[in-house]
Design a protein around this motif. Structure first.
Motif, mmCIF file in Angstrom:
data_model
loop_
_atom_site.group_PDB
_atom_site.id
_atom_site.type_symbol
_atom_site.label_atom_id
_atom_site.label_comp_id
_atom_site.label_asym_id
_atom_site.label_seq_id
_atom_site.Cartn_x
_atom_site.Cartn_y
_atom_site.Cartn_z
ATOM 1 N N LEU A 36 0.865 -1.171 0.000
ATOM 2 C CA LEU A 36 0.000 0.000 0.000
ATOM 3 C C LEU A 36 0.904 1.225 0.000
ATOM 4 N N ARG A 37 0.602 2.171 -0.879
ATOM 5 C CA ARG A 37 1.367 3.423 -0.861
ATOM 6 C C ARG A 37 1.249 4.054 0.527
ATOM 7 N N PRO A 38 2.174 4.922 0.906
ATOM 8 C CA PRO A 38 2.110 5.553 2.230
ATOM 9 C C PRO A 38 0.723 6.141 2.510
ATOM 10 N N THR A 39 0.163 5.729 3.638
ATOM 11 C CA THR A 39 -1.179 6.146 4.053
ATOM 12 C C THR A 39 -1.217 6.126 5.571
ATOM 13 N N GLU A 40 -1.483 7.286 6.162
ATOM 14 C CA GLU A 40 -1.571 7.363 7.625
ATOM 15 C C GLU A 40 -2.851 8.067 8.033
ATOM 16 N N LEU A 41 -3.400 7.635 9.148
ATOM 17 C CA LEU A 41 -4.610 8.212 9.722
ATOM 18 C C LEU A 41 -4.246 8.822 11.068
ATOM 19 N N LEU A 42 -4.582 10.079 11.255
ATOM 20 C CA LEU A 42 -4.365 10.756 12.528
ATOM 21 C C LEU A 42 -5.737 10.985 13.164
ATOM 22 N N ILE A 43 -5.913 10.443 14.354
ATOM 23 C CA ILE A 43 -7.183 10.537 15.075
ATOM 24 C C ILE A 43 -6.982 11.522 16.228
ATOM 25 N N PHE A 44 -7.820 12.553 16.273
ATOM 26 C CA PHE A 44 -7.614 13.618 17.252
ATOM 27 C C PHE A 44 -8.937 14.297 17.553
ATOM 28 N N GLY A 45 -8.951 15.072 18.627
ATOM 29 C CA GLY A 45 -10.185 15.775 18.909
ATOM 30 C C GLY A 45 -10.075 16.782 20.025
ATOM 31 N N ASN A 46 -11.202 17.452 20.192
ATOM 32 C CA ASN A 46 -11.406 18.412 21.253
ATOM 33 C C ASN A 46 -12.644 17.914 22.006
ATOM 34 N N PRO A 47 -12.455 17.238 23.140
ATOM 35 C CA PRO A 47 -13.591 16.645 23.841
ATOM 36 C C PRO A 47 -14.708 17.634 24.178
ATOM 37 N N ALA A 48 -14.368 18.880 24.446
ATOM 38 C CA ALA A 48 -15.411 19.855 24.784
ATOM 39 C C ALA A 48 -16.351 20.073 23.604
ATOM 40 N N LEU A 49 -15.804 20.214 22.407
ATOM 41 C CA LEU A 49 -16.644 20.432 21.225
ATOM 42 C C LEU A 49 -17.316 19.148 20.779
ATOM 43 N N GLY A 50 -16.573 18.048 20.785
ATOM 44 C CA GLY A 50 -17.151 16.769 20.382
ATOM 45 C C GLY A 50 -18.308 16.367 21.273
ATOM 46 N N THR A 51 -18.174 16.621 22.566
ATOM 47 C CA THR A 51 -19.245 16.275 23.501
ATOM 48 C C THR A 51 -20.506 17.073 23.202
ATOM 49 N N GLN A 52 -20.349 18.349 22.836
ATOM 50 C CA GLN A 52 -21.525 19.161 22.487
ATOM 51 C C GLN A 52 -22.276 18.554 21.308
ATOM 52 N N LEU A 53 -21.524 18.062 20.323
ATOM 53 C CA LEU A 53 -22.174 17.434 19.171
ATOM 54 C C LEU A 53 -22.859 16.130 19.575
ATOM 55 N N MET A 54 -22.208 15.350 20.428
ATOM 56 C CA MET A 54 -22.822 14.092 20.868
ATOM 57 C C MET A 54 -24.035 14.332 21.763
ATOM 58 N N GLN A 55 -24.035 15.439 22.504
ATOM 59 C CA GLN A 55 -25.217 15.774 23.299
ATOM 60 C C GLN A 55 -26.390 16.126 22.385
ATOM 61 N N ALA A 56 -26.084 16.716 21.230
ATOM 62 C CA ALA A 56 -27.132 17.059 20.268
ATOM 63 C C ALA A 56 -27.645 15.819 19.554
ATOM 64 N N GLU A 57 -26.739 14.918 19.209
ATOM 65 C CA GLU A 57 -27.114 13.672 18.521
ATOM 66 C C GLU A 57 -26.010 12.652 18.775
ATOM 67 N N GLN A 58 -26.275 11.743 19.677
ATOM 68 C CA GLN A 58 -25.253 10.825 20.174
ATOM 69 C C GLN A 58 -24.629 9.949 19.089
ATOM 70 N N THR A 59 -25.349 9.688 18.019
ATOM 71 C CA THR A 59 -24.801 8.815 16.970
ATOM 72 C C THR A 59 -23.586 9.405 16.274
ATOM 73 N N VAL A 60 -23.358 10.716 16.398
ATOM 74 C CA VAL A 60 -22.170 11.312 15.773
ATOM 75 C C VAL A 60 -20.895 10.752 16.397
ATOM 76 N N GLY A 61 -21.025 10.117 17.547
ATOM 77 C CA GLY A 61 -19.869 9.491 18.188
ATOM 78 C C GLY A 61 -19.194 8.442 17.318
ATOM 79 N N ILE A 62 -19.901 7.887 16.341
ATOM 80 C CA ILE A 62 -19.280 6.927 15.423
ATOM 81 C C ILE A 62 -18.247 7.626 14.535
ATOM 82 N N ASP A 63 -18.387 8.929 14.350
ATOM 83 C CA ASP A 63 -17.495 9.702 13.490
ATOM 84 C C ASP A 63 -16.543 10.598 14.276
ATOM 85 N N LEU A 64 -16.557 10.476 15.590
ATOM 86 C CA LEU A 64 -15.658 11.273 16.422
ATOM 87 C C LEU A 64 -14.767 10.327 17.212
#
Length: 118
Positions: A36-64
């Motif tokens: 596979l050609r060079p391919t890297e995934l960086l997983i990162f976040g801001n829990p304060a903002l991500g939590t606000q989105l999950m409070q609005a719709e918890q299913t977004v947690g699959i994408d955070l």
């Protein structure tokens, strides 16, 4: 690819966000006897903002947390891909969180373009 992800990781941590993981898909492919050609995934976040989105719709947690995929095309060009928060809002039916979505979108765009105001 590695250099780009290194720079992203530094910029993200300097802004106080959390790097959750870094996945080297090419190295994993090699361990499986594949190429596979060079391919890297960086997983990162801001829990304060991500939590606000999950409070609005918890299913977004699959994408955070958020991710950046950095990959090398066949011609050697390095690309950076990520999911736009507007897409995530549409996918999960998030309403009333425009300020948070805009803040996340701006930060992602700034990181992706190398801007320092993310």
């Amino acid at each position: 690819v590695t250099e780009t992800v290194d720079r992203l990781e530094t910029a993200i941590t300097e802004k106080g966000l959390i790097v959750v993981a870094r996945v080297d898909h090419a190295a994993n492919a090699e361990q499986a006897g594949e190429n596979l050609r060079p391919t890297e995934l960086l997983i990162f976040g801001n829990p304060a903002l991500g939590t606000q989105l999950m409070q609005a719709e918890q299913t977004v947690g699959i994408d955070l947390p958020q991710t950046f995929l950095v990959w090398e095309a066949e011609d050697g060009t390095v690309y950076l891909s990520y999911n736009d928060p507007a897409y995530l809002a549409q996918r999960h039916g998030i309403e009333g969180e425009e300020e948070v979505l805009t803040q996340i979108s701006n930060a992602l765009a700034n990181f992706a373009t190398g801007a320092t105001s993310a």
